[in-house]
Enzyme design. Sequence first.
Site, PDB file in Angstrom:
ATOM      1  CD  GLU A   1     -13.502  -6.266  -0.013  1.00 14.22           C
ATOM      2  OE1 GLU A   1     -14.078  -6.942  -0.889  1.00 14.22           O
ATOM      3  OE2 GLU A   1     -12.808  -6.774   0.866  1.00 14.22           O
TER       4      GLU A   1
ATOM      5  CB  CYS B   1      -8.118  -9.775  -1.709  1.00  9.04           C
ATOM      6  SG  CYS B   1      -8.622  -8.789  -3.125  1.00  9.04           S
TER       7      CYS B   1
ATOM      8  CD  GLU C   1     -17.937 -16.826  -5.515  1.00  9.06           C
ATOM      9  OE1 GLU C   1     -18.460 -17.934  -5.774  1.00  9.06           O
ATOM     10  OE2 GLU C   1     -17.285 -16.600  -4.470  1.00  9.06           O
TER      11      GLU C   1
ATOM     12  CB  CYS D   1     -10.021  -5.104  -2.403  1.00  7.85           C
ATOM     13  SG  CYS D   1     -11.195  -6.099  -3.344  1.00  7.85           S
TER      14      CYS D   1
HETATM   15  N1  THU Z   1     -13.854 -11.853  -1.531  1.00  7.13           N
HETATM   16  C1  THU Z   1     -14.336 -10.589  -1.403  1.00  7.13           C
HETATM   17  O1  THU Z   1     -15.447 -10.276  -1.858  1.00  7.13           O
HETATM   18  N2  THU Z   1     -13.579  -9.691  -0.761  1.00  7.13           N
HETATM   19  C2  THU Z   1     -12.340  -9.943  -0.251  1.00  7.13           C
HETATM   20  O2  THU Z   1     -11.687  -9.043   0.223  1.00  7.13           O
HETATM   21  C3  THU Z   1     -11.814 -11.309  -0.270  1.00  7.13           C
HETATM   22  C4  THU Z   1     -12.587 -12.295  -1.036  1.00  7.13           C
HETATM   23  C5  THU Z   1     -14.678 -12.832  -2.249  1.00  7.13           C
HETATM   24  C6  THU Z   1     -14.116 -13.277  -3.572  1.00  7.13           C
HETATM   25  C7  THU Z   1     -14.788 -14.612  -3.742  1.00  7.13           C
HETATM   26  O3  THU Z   1     -16.065 -14.405  -4.300  1.00  7.13           O
HETATM   27  C8  THU Z   1     -14.958 -15.126  -2.325  1.00  7.13           C
HETATM   28  O4  THU Z   1     -14.820 -13.995  -1.475  1.00  7.13           O
HETATM   29  C9  THU Z   1     -13.961 -16.171  -1.917  1.00  7.13           C
HETATM   30  O5  THU Z   1     -12.662 -15.754  -2.144  1.00  7.13           O
END
Ligand code: THU
Length: 158
Positions: free
Chosen positions: A75, A112, A64, A115
């Site tokens: 991912e 998401c 982040e 990804c």
């Molecule tokens: N996040 C992922 O790493 N992968 C996903 O498929 C969904 C969300 C992360 C992004 C962010 O750092 C945190 O999860 C909250 O959305």
Amino acid sequence: MTDKKISISYIEYDCPEQMSGPDRKLAEAAVKAAGNAYTPYSHFNVGAAVRLSNGEIVTGANQENMAFPSGLCAERTAMFYAAAHYPDAAMEAIAIAAIQNGKLCPIPATPCGACRQVMAEYQSRSGRPMEIIMAGAEKIWKFSKVDDILPLIFDSLK
Ligand code: THU
């Protein structure tokens, strides 16, 4: 006019022992990778592990940033690392696991949309299906190709 329907099938496991050895290893790598997540804003730690056709397993974790869009999902960190280091290897499978409050989420975290689109591109690039394993503490889901989690994939730009 025709009513159309898209249906998908997937496997649900109740525990890691029901999976094949390689899939279990990949899911374990994803859980371990979540430990490297940098999540001062969401505290939602995601790990991803990609199994390549050359036998390598590469992992990633969400990173982040204070400027929110600058961060990246687990991912994509894993897939971009894999493509950057092993451009000729097919991504055979990707496992995903999320840890919240120190515990593996009971219901699997699902990737998401962005990804999924990146998975679709690498699947298409290799010409081989990419399996997706979403590992939760109570359930594990396995999909045999990206098409199953991203119906009507955008691939019109040819
Ligand atoms: N996040 C992922 O790493 N992968 C996903 O498929 C969904 C969300 C992360 C992004 C962010 O750092 C945190 O999860 C909250 O959305």
